[in-house]
Design an enzyme around this catalytic site. Sequence first.
Site, mmCIF file in Angstrom:
data_model
loop_
_atom_site.group_PDB
_atom_site.id
_atom_site.type_symbol
_atom_site.label_atom_id
_atom_site.label_comp_id
_atom_site.label_asym_id
_atom_site.label_seq_id
_atom_site.Cartn_x
_atom_site.Cartn_y
_atom_site.Cartn_z
ATOM 1 N N LYS A 1 3.375 25.233 32.282
ATOM 2 C CA LYS A 1 4.465 25.001 33.230
ATOM 3 C C LYS A 1 5.780 24.802 32.489
ATOM 4 O O LYS A 1 5.773 24.382 31.330
ATOM 5 C CB LYS A 1 4.181 23.711 34.029
ATOM 6 C CG LYS A 1 3.084 23.804 35.052
ATOM 7 C CD LYS A 1 2.916 22.474 35.783
ATOM 8 C CE LYS A 1 1.817 22.548 36.827
ATOM 9 N NZ LYS A 1 2.105 23.501 37.914
ATOM 10 N N ARG B 1 -7.976 25.019 42.576
ATOM 11 C CA ARG B 1 -8.946 25.765 43.392
ATOM 12 C C ARG B 1 -10.233 26.017 42.625
ATOM 13 O O ARG B 1 -11.302 26.122 43.219
ATOM 14 C CB ARG B 1 -8.290 27.070 43.874
ATOM 15 C CG ARG B 1 -7.830 27.971 42.761
ATOM 16 C CD ARG B 1 -6.838 29.045 43.217
ATOM 17 N NE ARG B 1 -5.508 28.504 43.500
ATOM 18 C CZ ARG B 1 -4.488 29.225 43.927
ATOM 19 N NH1 ARG B 1 -4.622 30.531 44.110
ATOM 20 N NH2 ARG B 1 -3.313 28.663 44.163
ATOM 21 N N GLU C 1 -5.488 25.942 38.748
ATOM 22 C CA GLU C 1 -6.738 25.301 38.312
ATOM 23 C C GLU C 1 -7.409 24.472 39.398
ATOM 24 O O GLU C 1 -8.618 24.291 39.386
ATOM 25 C CB GLU C 1 -6.455 24.415 37.087
ATOM 26 C CG GLU C 1 -5.924 22.998 37.384
ATOM 27 C CD GLU C 1 -4.565 22.956 38.072
ATOM 28 O OE1 GLU C 1 -3.856 23.979 38.024
ATOM 29 O OE2 GLU C 1 -4.229 21.917 38.665
ATOM 30 N N ASP D 1 -1.364 14.839 39.983
ATOM 31 C CA ASP D 1 -2.219 15.934 40.442
ATOM 32 C C ASP D 1 -3.676 15.492 40.688
ATOM 33 O O ASP D 1 -4.511 16.286 41.097
ATOM 34 C CB ASP D 1 -2.158 17.075 39.410
ATOM 35 C CG ASP D 1 -2.301 18.454 40.019
ATOM 36 O OD1 ASP D 1 -2.088 18.595 41.234
ATOM 37 O OD2 ASP D 1 -2.645 19.390 39.268
HETATM 38 N N1 BES Z 1 -0.687 21.036 40.737
HETATM 39 C C1 BES Z 1 -0.010 22.252 41.003
HETATM 40 C C2 BES Z 1 0.709 22.252 42.357
HETATM 41 C C3 BES Z 1 1.842 21.288 42.528
HETATM 42 C C4 BES Z 1 3.131 21.699 42.324
HETATM 43 C C5 BES Z 1 1.604 20.008 42.973
HETATM 44 C C6 BES Z 1 4.183 20.810 42.529
HETATM 45 C C7 BES Z 1 2.662 19.120 43.171
HETATM 46 C C8 BES Z 1 3.944 19.527 42.950
HETATM 47 C C9 BES Z 1 -0.997 23.401 41.011
HETATM 48 O O1 BES Z 1 -2.080 23.277 40.155
HETATM 49 C C10 BES Z 1 -0.256 24.617 40.576
HETATM 50 O O2 BES Z 1 0.134 24.670 39.445
HETATM 51 N N2 BES Z 1 -0.107 25.575 41.494
HETATM 52 C C11 BES Z 1 0.554 26.788 41.193
HETATM 53 C C12 BES Z 1 -0.325 27.900 41.701
HETATM 54 C C13 BES Z 1 0.130 29.262 41.246
HETATM 55 C C14 BES Z 1 -0.061 29.417 39.762
HETATM 56 C C15 BES Z 1 -0.679 30.297 41.995
HETATM 57 C C16 BES Z 1 1.895 26.772 41.913
HETATM 58 O O3 BES Z 1 1.981 26.255 43.028
HETATM 59 O O4 BES Z 1 2.851 27.261 41.335
HETATM 60 ZN ZN ZN Z 2 -2.630 21.365 39.692
HETATM 61 MN MN MN Z 3 -1.661 23.944 38.205
#
Ligand code: BES
Ligand code: ZN
Ligand code: MN
Length: 503
Positions: A282, A356, A354, A293
């Site tokens: 990220k 899912r 991750e 998370d």
């Molecule tokens: N934990 C994150 C989602 C998240 C984002 C929670 C902001 C709280 C605040 C999740 O694991 C994630 O990284 N999701 C990605 C999915 C994508 C790679 C398909 C996302 O939402 O960008």
């Molecule tokens: Zn996550």
């Molecule tokens: Mn993630």
Amino acid sequence: MQLRVVGDQPWDVAADVLAVPYFGKPRFDGALAEIDRRGGGELTALAAFGELKAERYGAVVIAAGGLRAGRLMAIAAGEPETVTRQVVLRIGAAVERRLAGRNVRSLALWLGDLGDRIDGGAVAAAELLARGVVEGGFEPATIYRDGYENAPSTLDELILIAPGADLAALKQAAERGVVMGEGANLARRLDNRSANDVTPDVLAGEARAIAEANGLSIDVIEPARAAELGMGMFLAVGRGSDNPPRMIVIRSGEEGEKDALGRRLAIVGKGVCFDSGGISIKPADRMEEMKMDKTGACTVIAAIATVARLAPGTPLTAIAPAVENMPGPHSARPGDVVKAMNGKTVDILNTDAEGRLILGDAMCYAEKLGATNLVDIATLTGAVARALGDQMTGAFGTPQAWYDAVASAGERAAERYWQMPIIEEYRKDMDSWYADFTNTGSAEGGLIKSALFLREFATVPWVHLDIAGTAYFRKKTAYAPAGATGVAHATLVELALAGAKKA
Ligand code: BES
Ligand code: ZN
Ligand code: MN
């Protein structure tokens, strides 16, 4: 904290603070006018001066004149037509938060007409206000610091004032509200703890302590057994960290026992103790929030404990896959193909999707343990936060009757959900060159695709709650601090309690 429900008039109740809700801008009539008169007219004077703005949850604390309380708090309930159960809950929380850092041992809260505005009347208002006061007493700044000067006041006594009401019924409801609030706060405290403090193993240890304190059985699955069980997705996410993954399984009721509705409900919560994104790392901006998370996991752990307190023995299973998603020489790589517990093969295109992966194996395991109905709860996508913000949880489910059952538990819990569609056409965007499907598709409709992925791992009625927007507040409000909100804890408890066996 002692809880009392009294039928006296508010001006006859002795307490450090008497809190009274008012509607409108403000509207002084009936008992409120009498409170003002006995209080020396200070409220009407303030209103004339322009100090009493009608902004909901705004509160002033003033001298109490001839009232028996030490101080008087007037709190804005807003326009009466727009009062909901959640508003009543938040009034309770805002009253308690307004007193943070003050010397208050006894708080008296007058129900006023709040009960007339919501389903369930004064009984519901008593439960929600008591729960709100407890939730309003949660302050994350005390987790790692002693002597924090603005800590919420620890109440010895909460007095709910409801002249003319069925006091015994209100007392029972308020006690339930206190337990609900304490459960939410248990989840919030865990949620807010940092990733150097709460690793998957530490979370499992906390879960064990909570389970044992509430007479629940717990099983913590370590990597070797997860491998025997075929949890290839769960292990793929966990392998990147030096802190090994743990699949936390808590149960109440007898093995295989169904609840009063013929269900064996399983609640499954995402427990990513830190989500760096893994190899698909990220951006640095706000990455620190990814300690949150694990909120889904903390919520299901707290919820099963709350159910055990309110209706011991209710058949229920809580599963929390706990991992740390880290980059490193052992991490899963983009393009790795792994086999899920249900035998499906998955092409991990993005290691940041991750949640899912670990949920899919946990849901499959829940069914192996006999679940007839599933709810998963996860901080799953940034997309849901962009779509709905921090006030409304995005929800998916099938069949519709099961979604509706969860939604009505949400209403009883005074929480907000918005149903999102499962759109079949988007599934083909997750086709893989090699595997049964990928863990991400193109960004368009990404929120829908996250649910399409999870659906591959449910063969029984299933609901998915995406709390990525609602799990924590970035800014404090009058009714909650920044940080974990405890969202959906009450919904899961209400859903499980619908199947409680009456004594
Ligand atoms: N934990 C994150 C989602 C998240 C984002 C929670 C902001 C709280 C605040 C999740 O694991 C994630 O990284 N999701 C990605 C999915 C994508 C790679 C398909 C996302 O939402 O960008
Ligand atoms: Zn996550
Ligand atoms: Mn993630």
